[in-house]
Structures are given as structure tokens and as C-alpha cells.
Design an enzyme around this catalytic site. Structure first.
Site, mmCIF file in Angstrom:
data_model
loop_
_atom_site.group_PDB
_atom_site.id
_atom_site.type_symbol
_atom_site.label_atom_id
_atom_site.label_comp_id
_atom_site.label_asym_id
_atom_site.label_seq_id
_atom_site.Cartn_x
_atom_site.Cartn_y
_atom_site.Cartn_z
ATOM 1 N N GLY A 38 -2.788 -5.152 18.185
ATOM 2 C CA GLY A 38 -1.454 -5.485 17.683
ATOM 3 C C GLY A 38 -1.372 -6.880 17.095
ATOM 4 O O GLY A 38 -0.354 -7.554 17.193
ATOM 5 N N ASP A 90 0.817 -1.230 0.000
ATOM 6 C CA ASP A 90 0.000 0.000 0.000
ATOM 7 C C ASP A 90 0.845 1.272 0.000
ATOM 8 O O ASP A 90 0.601 2.183 -0.780
ATOM 9 C CB ASP A 90 -1.057 0.002 1.129
ATOM 10 C CG ASP A 90 -0.494 -0.104 2.534
ATOM 11 O OD1 ASP A 90 0.714 -0.372 2.688
ATOM 12 O OD2 ASP A 90 -1.279 0.086 3.490
ATOM 13 N N GLY A 148 -2.430 -7.542 13.799
ATOM 14 C CA GLY A 148 -2.545 -7.484 12.341
ATOM 15 C C GLY A 148 -3.984 -7.369 11.870
ATOM 16 O O GLY A 148 -4.269 -7.527 10.686
ATOM 17 N N LEU A 149 -4.916 -7.097 12.776
ATOM 18 C CA LEU A 149 -6.323 -6.931 12.381
ATOM 19 C C LEU A 149 -6.725 -5.456 12.397
ATOM 20 O O LEU A 149 -7.887 -5.119 12.264
ATOM 21 C CB LEU A 149 -7.243 -7.737 13.304
ATOM 22 C CG LEU A 149 -7.005 -9.239 13.297
ATOM 23 C CD1 LEU A 149 -7.943 -9.937 14.284
ATOM 24 C CD2 LEU A 149 -7.234 -9.796 11.897
ATOM 25 N N SER A 150 -5.719 -4.625 12.593
ATOM 26 C CA SER A 150 -5.890 -3.184 12.470
ATOM 27 C C SER A 150 -6.865 -2.551 13.456
ATOM 28 O O SER A 150 -7.772 -1.801 13.083
ATOM 29 C CB SER A 150 -6.291 -2.827 11.039
ATOM 30 O OG SER A 150 -5.732 -1.591 10.767
ATOM 31 N N ASP A 196 -5.382 0.011 5.730
ATOM 32 C CA ASP A 196 -6.153 -0.309 6.938
ATOM 33 C C ASP A 196 -7.328 0.643 7.109
ATOM 34 O O ASP A 196 -8.461 0.227 7.363
ATOM 35 C CB ASP A 196 -5.255 -0.243 8.179
ATOM 36 C CG ASP A 196 -4.108 -1.236 8.105
ATOM 37 O OD1 ASP A 196 -4.100 -2.062 7.179
ATOM 38 O OD2 ASP A 196 -3.227 -1.165 8.981
HETATM 39 P P1 ADP Z 1 -3.058 -3.365 14.965
HETATM 40 O O1 ADP Z 1 -3.546 -2.162 14.247
HETATM 41 O O2 ADP Z 1 -2.604 -4.443 14.037
HETATM 42 O O3 ADP Z 1 -4.036 -3.901 15.957
HETATM 43 P P2 ADP Z 1 -1.162 -1.474 15.992
HETATM 44 O O4 ADP Z 1 0.093 -1.654 16.741
HETATM 45 O O5 ADP Z 1 -1.127 -0.732 14.703
HETATM 46 O O6 ADP Z 1 -1.772 -2.940 15.774
HETATM 47 O O7 ADP Z 1 -2.254 -0.756 16.904
HETATM 48 C C1 ADP Z 1 -2.534 -1.213 18.214
HETATM 49 C C2 ADP Z 1 -2.661 -0.021 19.149
HETATM 50 O O8 ADP Z 1 -3.894 0.698 18.907
HETATM 51 C C3 ADP Z 1 -2.748 -0.422 20.610
HETATM 52 O O9 ADP Z 1 -1.453 -0.636 21.160
HETATM 53 C C4 ADP Z 1 -3.470 0.778 21.222
HETATM 54 O O10 ADP Z 1 -2.565 1.837 21.441
HETATM 55 C C5 ADP Z 1 -4.435 1.197 20.132
HETATM 56 N N1 ADP Z 1 -5.755 0.547 20.345
HETATM 57 C C6 ADP Z 1 -6.383 -0.306 19.519
HETATM 58 N N2 ADP Z 1 -7.548 -0.753 20.031
HETATM 59 C C7 ADP Z 1 -7.674 -0.169 21.234
HETATM 60 C C8 ADP Z 1 -8.653 -0.247 22.294
HETATM 61 N N3 ADP Z 1 -9.727 -1.032 22.198
HETATM 62 N N4 ADP Z 1 -8.435 0.511 23.386
HETATM 63 C C9 ADP Z 1 -7.344 1.289 23.501
HETATM 64 N N5 ADP Z 1 -6.391 1.371 22.558
HETATM 65 C C10 ADP Z 1 -6.531 0.660 21.437
HETATM 66 MG MG MG Z 2 -2.320 -0.870 13.036
#
Ligand code: ADP
Ligand code: MG
Length: 382
Positions: free
Chosen positions: A123, A38, A125-127, A173
Site C-alpha cells: 500500500g 492509464d 504506491g509500489l504496486s 501496474d
Molecule cells: P500497492 O499496490 O500500492 O502496494 P494496494 O492497496 O493496491 O497497494 O495493494 C496492497 C494489498 O495487496 C495488500 O493490502 C494485500 O492485500 C496485498 N498484498 C501485497 N503484497 C502482499 C504480500 N506480500 N502478502 C500478502 N498480501 C499482499
Molecule cells: Mg495496487
């Protein structure tokens, strides 16, 4: 959509702020194929899933905004007149980033209160990050009648992640989370930001996600390094992106590049071709063809682009050994998170049992397994 999650967020918001909120659901996404293409202006093939973030938001009479994450059990105060990132890795930067980018664009965001929670593993990979960004951007757009298009909103979400979280992510994403459609995948051309909705009929097969439970932290991991390698290659070739680079042009650099960097460039070119091939295979009901491309994609990700890890490689190898699985690969930015597997419907329980056992035996830790449905993009919860 997870009704219990909606009710939980709504209830907690009303208890804290004594007013009816606007409720937004924003989904996570899976990606059939097309990893790290992307930000190279290439093709990707994601779909929104039925898990995501539920966000409750309403205007505030105070001269500050309050934001609470139920899952983190944390709350913070945001001063719209003096907005800056927090100097460490925290969910707050996603919130701060979205609001700051809206304000930079001149949008009339006023003070608000907001409570949110999600059912996507973070974290993995499901965004979950794009789901979070989009839920807030979408919520503000509705609440304050900002008049921004969905395309404006995903660009705000992306900029929030670049400038306030520090991940040079592409647009996949945010796009998939915003524009997803039930039972469809989006064949997205990231150069022109246009997509084709492709119905996903997998016939005898189903998508099963296996989470290695290895948490990636994209900002600190190799994500930005890979981005930098791609930038280096296009600077050599004076091209706007790897999308515009042919195999011949890449090969002309072979002696000038480190062998490992050349391989990374080659991966991007090949992966782009695989995304197109995968879309065609799916449209032609060639599900085994889709599966083969998934396996090939993983080899590229593991051996050329070097974004896998031993746990993901193991999960894909185990899947490959099983006659019930016709395709598998690591999914998302890499370095951890989930694999996506195409598994014969009749053998799913058996597959789950076997892969859980062998993973536990090998790494002495558990994997998690999810059946996901392909759902709609970001919307107001009615
Ligand atoms: P992915 O997007 O693959 O899940 P990332 O590392 O890009 O992984 O994003 C994960 C981050 O997004 C978490 O560490 C947190 O900071 C934030 N986040 C996602 N969902 C939540 C949630 N339900 N509550 C609080 N923070 C969240
Ligand atoms: Mg992400």
C-alpha cells in the site's frame, strides 16, 4: 532479486508440501510520471523495480488448493468448483480473483499449492498488488501450460482487481510488473497497450523513494471517485475516453461541470502531455527537464486532481527546498505512499538525513527511504 527471500519461500513451501515448487518472481514498479492517466487510455512511464513477490507453486493431488501468505501468516483453502470473493478487504481476494478470472476465460487450472512472500512495502504506491496478481497468473500459466500470452495474463490480473478487490485500476501496474526491463522505463500507450523501452540514464542523479508511511486503501479511498469523474466527463462529450478529448472540448463543458470536476479533467489532459514531454526530455538527456515535469506533475496531483495528502505535500515541499533535488512528486494512486525524488548522487546521504529529520519533527512519525534499481519483469526464478 532478493536471494534470501527466494530461499525463504522455497524452504517454507518444501517443508509444508514436501515437493519442489516452481518459483516465480514478480516485481513492483515505480512510475516516473503519468498518474491516473492509464484508465483514461493515456500515457504512463513506469519501470519495474528490484523488489517484488516471490511465489512458490506446485500441483496438488487434493481436490482443493491451499494458499499461504508468509507475510500475513495466514492460509486458506480454495475450492475451484465454488469460487467467490471474501466479503472484506483481504489479500485473499487477489488470489481468488486471479483464479476466478482464469477459469472464466476457460483456462484449465487444476488444484495447486502455493506459498508467497514479498519485500515491497504494501500500500505504498509500489504496486505490491499487481506483483501479487501477476506472480500467480504467471505461475498458473507455467504450471498448467495454459498457453496464455503476457498480455492475456496482465488483463487477467487487472480484472481480478476490478471484480474481486473492487479497485477500478488501469493497466499500468500489471503491465510494468510483467514487461519491465533492467535499467529501462516503459513509455506505455494504454490505449493500444504498446510500449517503448527507454533507457534510464540519470547521469549525476539517482531515484530515491521516500515513503510517507501513510497507508492508502485504494478500494475505500478516492481512487474510484476519480474514475467516476472521468467517466462523467466523457459521457457528457460522448467520447470513449479522456484520451480522445481535446482541451477545446473539455472547455466547452466548463459551465456544465462542477469547477472541481473540470479541474480534474484538465489535470488528466495536462498530465498526459507531461508524460510525452518527460519521455522526450529523458531521451535528450535533459534530466533537469525531467525534474521540472515531476514538480509540475505533483502540483496537478495535489491541487487539481486532489489525490495527495499533507504528508506527501510536505515531502515534496521539503525536496523542493533542497538544492540537491531537481524533481519530486507523489507516486502511485495517491492518498499516501511514496514520493519519487531525483537527487544529486553526491548529496543522497545528506538528503536522506534532512528529510527524515524534518518529517519526524513535523508529523512525529518516521518516513522510510528506499534506493531502488530498475529490474526485469515477471519471470521464472532459475
Ligand atoms: P500497492 O499496490 O500500492 O502496494 P494496494 O492497496 O493496491 O497497494 O495493494 C496492497 C494489498 O495487496 C495488500 O493490502 C494485500 O492485500 C496485498 N498484498 C501485497 N503484497 C502482499 C504480500 N506480500 N502478502 C500478502 N498480501 C499482499
Ligand atoms: Mg495496487
Amino acid at each position: 532479486m532478493n536471494n534470501a527471500l527466494i530461499q525463504k519461500v522455497k524452504k517454507q513451501f518444501i517443508e509444508q508440501f514436501i515437493t519442489e515448487p516452481l518459483l516465480i518472481f514478480s516485481p513492483g514498479r515505480l512510475n516516473l510520471i503519468g498518474e491516473h492517466t492509464d484508465y483514461n487510455n493515456g500515457f504512463v512511464f513506469p519501470a519495474a523495480i528490484d523488489k517484488g513477490i516471490v511465489l512458490a507453486i506446485a500441483k496438488s493431488d487434493n481436490n482443493y488448493s491451499t494458499v499461504r501468505s508468509i507475510d500475513m501468516d495466514e492460509e486458506f483453502i480454495l475450492n475451484l468448483k465454488n469460487i467467490d470473493r471474501v466479503d472484506r478487504n483481504t489479500w485473499k481476494n487477489y488470489i481468488i480473483g486471479v483464479i476466478a478470472e482464469l477459469l472464466k476465460k476457460g483456462s484449465q487450472v487444476d488444484n495447486f499449492n502455493c506459498v508467497f512472500a514479498g519485500d515491497i512495502p504494501l500500500g505504498s504506491g509500489l504496486s505490491s498488488s499487481a506483483a501479487l496478481e501477476n506472480s500467480l497468473a504467471f505461475g498458473c500459466n507455467e504450471l498448467f501450460n495454459l498457453g496464455l500470452s503476457k498480455t492475456d495474463l496482465i488483463q487477467i490480473s487487472q480484472k481480478a482487481e476490478h471484480n474481486y478487490v473492487g479497485v477500478n485500476c488501469g493497466i499500468m501496474d500489471q503491465y510494468a510488473s510483467m514487461f519491465g526491463k533492467k535499467d529501462h522505463a516503459l513509455f506505455l500507450d494504454c490505449k493500444i497497450l504498446k510500449s517503448e523501452l527507454v533507457p534510464v540514464h540519470l547521469h549525476d542523479y539517482e531515484i530515491v523513494l521516500v515513503n510517507s508511511n501513510v497507508k492508502h486503501a485504494l478500494a475505500e479511498s478516492g481512487y474510484n471517485d476519480r474514475y467516476a469523474v472521468c467517466q462523467k466527463i466523457i459521457e457528457h462529450l460522448k467520447k470513449p475516453s479522456l484520451r480522445e478529448v481535446s482541451l477545446e472540448e473539455l472547455n466547452s463543458l466548463k459551465t456544465k461541470l462542477e469547477a472541481s470536476d473540470y479541474k480534474k479533467g484538465l489535470y488528466v489532459l495536462q498530465e498526459n502531455d507531461r508524460v510525452v514531454a518527460c519521455k522526450n526530455a529523458l531521451k535528450n538527456n535533459d534530466i533537469e527537464g525531467v525534474g521540472r515535469l515531476l514538480f509540475q506533475s505533483h502540483i496537478g496531483q495535489s491541487e487539481m486532481y486532489k489525490i495527495s495528502c499533507k504528508e506527501l505535500d510536505f515531502l515534496v515541499d521539503e525536496a523542493k527546498k533542497s538544492v540537491s533535488v531537481i524533481g519530486a512528486r507523489m507516486m502511485g494512486g495517491g492518498f499516501g505512499g511514496c514520493t519519487i525524488n531525483l537527487v544529486l548522487k553526491t548529496d543522497i546521504e545528506d538528503f536522506k538525513l534532512k528529510i527524515s529529520k524534518s518529517y519526524k519533527r513535523k508529523f512525529n512519525k518516521d518516513c522510510s527511504i528506499y534506493n531502488v534499481m530498475l529490474g526485469d519483469g515477471t519471470s521464472v526464478v532459475k
